[in-house]
Design an enzyme around this catalytic site. Structure first.
Site, PDB file in Angstrom:
ATOM      1  N   HIS A   1      -7.922  24.388 -34.736  1.00 20.28           N
ATOM      2  CA  HIS A   1      -7.689  25.808 -34.486  1.00 20.28           C
ATOM      3  C   HIS A   1      -6.819  26.027 -33.247  1.00 20.28           C
ATOM      4  CE1 HIS A   1     -10.567  27.137 -37.576  1.00 20.28           C
ATOM      5  NE2 HIS A   1     -11.214  26.036 -37.245  1.00 20.28           N
TER       6      HIS A   1
ATOM      7  N   ARG B   1     -30.049   8.929   2.817  1.00 22.01           N
ATOM      8  CA  ARG B   1     -31.079   8.743   1.785  1.00 22.01           C
ATOM      9  C   ARG B   1     -32.153   9.819   1.856  1.00 22.01           C
ATOM     10  NH1 ARG B   1     -31.033   4.089  -1.109  1.00 22.01           N
ATOM     11  NH2 ARG B   1     -33.213   4.395  -1.658  1.00 22.01           N
TER      12      ARG B   1
ATOM     13  N   GLU C   1     -11.260  16.826 -11.667  1.00 28.96           N
ATOM     14  CA  GLU C   1     -11.656  16.940 -10.266  1.00 28.96           C
ATOM     15  C   GLU C   1     -11.021  15.871  -9.390  1.00 28.96           C
ATOM     16  OE1 GLU C   1     -16.118  18.769  -9.903  1.00 28.96           O
ATOM     17  OE2 GLU C   1     -15.949  16.807 -10.868  1.00 28.96           O
TER      18      GLU C   1
ATOM     19  N   LYS D   1     -14.757  15.651 -14.680  1.00 33.99           N
ATOM     20  CA  LYS D   1     -14.630  14.564 -13.713  1.00 33.99           C
ATOM     21  C   LYS D   1     -13.166  14.137 -13.579  1.00 33.99           C
ATOM     22  CE  LYS D   1     -17.662  14.876 -11.987  1.00 33.99           C
ATOM     23  NZ  LYS D   1     -18.522  15.898 -12.529  1.00 33.99           N
TER      24      LYS D   1
ATOM     25  N   CYS E   1     -35.809   7.455  -0.302  1.00 32.00           N
ATOM     26  CA  CYS E   1     -36.027   7.573   1.139  1.00 32.00           C
ATOM     27  C   CYS E   1     -35.485   6.341   1.847  1.00 32.00           C
ATOM     28  CB  CYS E   1     -37.522   7.718   1.439  1.00 32.00           C
ATOM     29  SG  CYS E   1     -38.319   9.080   0.564  1.00 32.00           S
TER      30      CYS E   1
ATOM     31  N   TRP F   1     -36.933  11.857   1.631  1.00 32.42           N
ATOM     32  CA  TRP F   1     -36.412  12.795   0.640  1.00 32.42           C
ATOM     33  C   TRP F   1     -37.621  13.201  -0.193  1.00 32.42           C
ATOM     34  CZ3 TRP F   1     -31.626  14.892   0.078  1.00 32.42           C
ATOM     35  CH2 TRP F   1     -31.389  15.623  -1.072  1.00 32.42           C
TER      36      TRP F   1
ATOM     37  N   LYS G   1     -18.391  20.537  -1.825  1.00 30.59           N
ATOM     38  CA  LYS G   1     -19.600  20.049  -2.484  1.00 30.59           C
ATOM     39  C   LYS G   1     -20.492  21.196  -2.930  1.00 30.59           C
ATOM     40  CE  LYS G   1     -22.433  16.916  -3.966  1.00 30.59           C
ATOM     41  NZ  LYS G   1     -22.095  16.229  -5.212  1.00 30.59           N
TER      42      LYS G   1
ATOM     43  N   ASN H   1     -40.644   4.159  -0.230  1.00 32.30           N
ATOM     44  CA  ASN H   1     -39.524   4.743  -0.954  1.00 32.30           C
ATOM     45  C   ASN H   1     -39.838   4.623  -2.434  1.00 32.30           C
ATOM     46  OD1 ASN H   1     -37.000   5.469  -2.013  1.00 32.30           O
ATOM     47  ND2 ASN H   1     -36.199   3.384  -1.780  1.00 32.30           N
ATOM     48  N   GLY H   2     -39.752   5.736  -3.175  1.00 30.91           N
ATOM     49  CA  GLY H   2     -39.983   5.664  -4.607  1.00 30.91           C
ATOM     50  C   GLY H   2     -41.119   6.550  -5.062  1.00 30.91           C
TER      51      GLY H   2
ATOM     52  N   GLU I   1     -18.225  17.512 -19.416  1.00 37.64           N
ATOM     53  CA  GLU I   1     -18.459  16.909 -18.105  1.00 37.64           C
ATOM     54  C   GLU I   1     -17.481  15.777 -17.828  1.00 37.64           C
ATOM     55  OE1 GLU I   1     -20.156  15.935 -14.375  1.00 37.64           O
ATOM     56  OE2 GLU I   1     -19.944  17.764 -15.574  1.00 37.64           O
TER      57      GLU I   1
END
Length: 609
Positions: free
Chosen positions: A505, A27, A489, A486, A2, A74, A604, A101-102, A482
């Site tokens: 193979h 945030r 992308e 990246k 946050c 958040w 996104k 925050n947290g 992954e």
């Protein structure tokens, strides 16, 4: 994750708070609020939704208050609702308030104790315990009350307290979450990120963990959490521009978000793991229902799908339950076989990925139990499922996901251990040990990011190559999938990722002395197999870049370059091994002069088929 902004000084603070929140909205934007110290008491304005709703409710004029706090949320604990928006008040709302925050990990125990003392709670949040703790310890010295409250807290957090009886004073503290002081002429700011006040001052101080910081118009005072004065901090002048401030000083949002992974994983684990104990109440199934499951299906797209493949390995290994990860856009057209003993898990960072949402609707219609893993409260996927597990990484601005992947993987670790616990497929002491290692992952990710590694040098040697091959086995395979994604992308380099055992193979035909081969060779029961595959690639002249576990000197005999990651349990290596691959893709793309935050042809959130 946050945003916090506080001000003390001679100016009317409401416009400053609203401007600061606007620069912190990345945030969190579930809800927002401000509190002003007026003569008659503390005055609050809160609103659900993005900041425009708070601005409309608050207006821009009408208050001459010179002390105040703002917060943009958040949501992690409690619904997105006005009652859960910060600032949060104590039993005397006009007297004291807090923004945080947290995560407060031990909020359940603290709340029980406070309720027993007669405190009345008005929100569903973990953060509200802080304001009641300060009330409990308040004897007229707000600094000492905050220090006493801090000593009772467990978790990772930063918070700031305002008290009507102490005009011109804000008191804050931090533990593993950001908090920064802005020093002006006769005025002082306190915020979670200096972007909140950079238009007003570029002179900053950085409080340490286990310190209480008190700001007044005249300056800053630091006190240890034991209550003793400590020396003041040096004031540093920063030279970031406005855009740089929003990016935290990083050159792009993606790099910033890569470096936010320790915080994102820590928040996601949060109070779900404490002292080797697991709390995963949000799963939405009773222990008997979990024991009754016969199969799990994981549905997702792109990066989220790769996290689901990690989930397959850990759930099958620890909970001995068959898992089928599948691409949502294919699964929904397959006439899938589903029954009430199947749990279908849909993974979507945005919560709005159309293919995943439609697949989850189908799973529900076919009678399966459904669970979503997402980062966004109130999104479409959350309305289509029986239960939701939230990652807690804050807004991700870059198109190429980074911090949401590691947070999703962390949640799969917890889900796997919850199933193992209920199904009694692992001894309790082994579950407790694994939970402690999961809890330590954020520190290990941070240690890698803060350490020395040869990624920049490697990127300079290979950034102009025309093709890359990524190879891994077991849990290293989804890491390779992954890592290769990246690179594709953001650098636009053709890249393949394969199970290393499949290389013979077909893919081996692509190798020559101009081919970089990235291998995940962290410690595991298939390490010797990976080494054999590496030797096969080198025999064809390929340049091998290996990701290995700290202390493994053997790998240096087989690879041209080695990037070491901290040691942890072999199945937990996925959350660590992906980080160097993110950075490698990033550095290659930078050397190729590309727009990393907005790669061509990509969005996104994919909201169409």
């Amino acid at each position: 994750m946050c945003g916090i902004i506080g001000y003390v000084g001679p100016r009317a603070c409401k416009p400053l708070l609203l401007d600061g929140l606007e620069r912190l909205e990345y945030r969190g934007y579930d809800s927002a609020g401000i509190v002003l110290r007026e003569d008659a008491g503390l005055d609050y304005v809160r609103a659900v939704g993005n900041l425009s709703f708070l601005k409309e409710a608050a207006g821009r004029n009408g208050s001459v208050a010179t002390t105040g706090l703002g917060h943009t949320r958040w949501a992690t604990h409690g619904r997105v609702a006005e009652q859960n928006a910060h600032p949060l008040t104590g039993c005397e709302p006009g007297r004291i308030a807090v923004v945080l925050n947290g995560i407060v990990e031990n909020f359940r125990e603290l709340k029980e104790s406070l309720v027993a003392d007669g405190h009345v709670f008005s929100s569903e949040t973990d953060a509200e315990v802080v304001v009641h703790l300060v009330e409990r310890h308040d004897r007229g010295d707000l600094v000492q009350a905050v220090a006493a409250a801090y000593r009772e807290l467990e978790g990772h957090y930063a918070f700031v307290v305002i008290h009507h009886d102490h005009p011109g004073l804000l008191v804050g503290a931090r533990h593993q979450c950001p908090l920064v002081v802005g020093v002006g002429e006769g005025e002082t700011f306190l915020a979670s990120n200096l972007a909140a006040f950079l238009r007003e001052t570029r002179d900053v101080q950085f409080p340490n963990d286990d310190e209480v910081v008190a700001i007044t118009p005249e300056g800053v005072r630091y006190v240890s959490v034991e209550g003793a004065d400590v020396p003041g901090h040096d004031t540093v002048r920063v030279d970031w521009d406005d855009e740089g401030a929003e990016k935290g000083g990083y050159e792009t949002f993606m790099l910033k978000e890569i470096y936010e992974q320790p915080e994102g994983v820590a928040e996601t684990i949060g109070d779900r793991v404490r002292h080797g104990r697991l709390q995963l109440d949000e799963i939405g199934l009773s222990d008997d229902e979990l024991r009754d499951l016969r199969r799990i299906v994981v549905l997702a797209c792109g990066t989220a799908y790769h996290s689901g493949v990690v989930g397959r390995y850990v759930i099958e290994e620890w909970a001995r339950l068959p898992v089928e990860p599948d691409i949502a856009s294919e699964w929904r057209y397959r006439n899938p076989v589903i029954d009430p003993h199947t749990l279908v898990v849909g993974v979507s960072q945005s919560g709005e990925t159309r293919d995943t949402i439609q697949a989850m609707k189908l799973a529900h219609d076919l009678g399966a139990r459904t669970l979503a893993i997402t980062n966004m409260m109130g999104t479409q996927i959350t309305r289509e499922v029986d239960a939701v597990l939230y990652t807690r990484t804050g807004l991700e601005m870059a198109v190429a996901s980074s911090k949401t992947f590691t947070a999703q993987v962390a949640l799969f670790y917890l889900l796997a251990l919850k199933l193992a616990q209920v199904r009694e497929t692992l001894p309790p002491e082994e579950i407790s040990s694994l939970l402690e290692e999961v809890h330590d992952l954020p520190q290990k990710i941070e240690a890698f990011l803060d350490g020395d590694h040869p990624i920049d040098e490697i990127a300079r040697r290979v950034h102009d190559k025309q093709f890359f091959l990524y190879l891994g086995r077991h849990v290293g395979l989804p890491v390779c999938l992954e890592g290769a994604l990246k690179l594709k992308e953001i650098s636009y380099i053709p890249t393949d990722a394969y199970s290393a055992g499949e290389m013979k193979h077909g893919p081996i035909a692509l190798l020559d002395d101009a081919t970089p081969v990235v291998c995940v060779a962290t410690d595991s029961h298939v390490y010797d197999k990976v080494v054999s595959n590496i030797q096969e690639t080198r025999a064809r002249g390929a340049h091998v870049i290996a990701v290995a576990t700290d202390g493994n000197e053997d790998i240096q005999h087989h690879a041209d370059d080695v990037i070491y990651v901290p040691r942890t349990h072999p199945l937990l290596q996925a959350a660590l091994a992906i980080v160097p691959l993110q950075l490698l893709a990033y550095r290659i793309a930078r050397l190729r002069g590309l727009n990393i935050d907005q790669p061509r042809n990509l969005a996104k959130t994919v909201t169409v088929e």
